[in-house]
Enzyme design. Structure first.
Site: not given
Lengths: 149, 149
Positions: B7, B43, B60, B84, B134
């Protein structure tokens, strides 16, 4: 219709060093590299995965080739990091027209040549929640509907 | 091995407004939404495409739920935008250990619960060319090798 995350564009000061970081840290290899004189960038495409629409998702690592390029200016202001995101579509011309009609600023009058002979345009980040957003049709992924362009 | 772009995390001040932007502009729909109290975010996950490894790529969208969350602090400094990026792997524990051994700072001692019962950790952006990165193993995507965790 936008059918995939085509790539994440990451701006860096030193392309070779950044390519080596992604290789050494994650094992990602360079799928394609080129210089785009119009955009003022030297770039490397790292293919991460295939996508359900028959395309692929990449990381696009970008190093400016001249001080007056938009990426050079962006780096001077923000430092290294994610510069833009790109969605893939079979028909960038039609998508850009549709999105423009909704009041989003499209940065090019006509789509231009992007990485690997793709056809691309950009949407204004101020109209897209701070996200510089690219639309891209990969070479060979144009639909019949798009062939009139 | 990292096998997909899992994502792109986008921070916003108003989740409902941002969800509506992505729906109205591109036709992307909410696939899943949740509140993660530990991360201090509300989220929405928008599924963009399936990926060749049997997973999927998402956007996201993240809105902070409290002033002291990392996303709230990030927004106060940077404004809205890409917060991110996340790579998917069958074994986040093994990948995090391997990457840590290369001298990259891993932000969690142990992976934690992420969106949709995934297992996640983060790498320090200063060790990753300015990109908060991530690593995520989706629920149900753990390999046999990872089942010991």
């Amino acid at each position: 219709m936008l059918t995939r995350i085509d790539h994440i564009g990451i701006a860096c000061f030193d392309l070779d060093k950044t390519v080596e970081f992604y290789r050494a840290t994650y094992g990602f290899e360079v799928f394609h590299s080129e210089v785009n004189e119009e955009q003022g960038v030297r770039e490397a495409m790292l293919k991460i995965n295939d996508t359900g629409d028959g395309g692929a998702s990449y990381l696009q690592l970008l190093e400016p080739t001249r001080e007056d390029s938009t990426v050079a200016k962006w780096l001077a202001k923000n430092g290294e990091g994610v510069h833009h995101i790109a969605f893939g579509t079979a028909d960038v011309d039609a998508q850009a027209a549709e999105i423009k009609a909704k009041g989003i600023r499209v940065l090019y009058e006509e789509p231009r040549r992007g990485s690997m002979d793709s056809r691309i345009t950009f949407l204004h980040p101020k109209d897209c929640g701070g996200v510089l957003t690219e639309l891209v049709t990969a070479a060979g992924q144009h639909t019949e509907a798009a062939e009139g362009h």
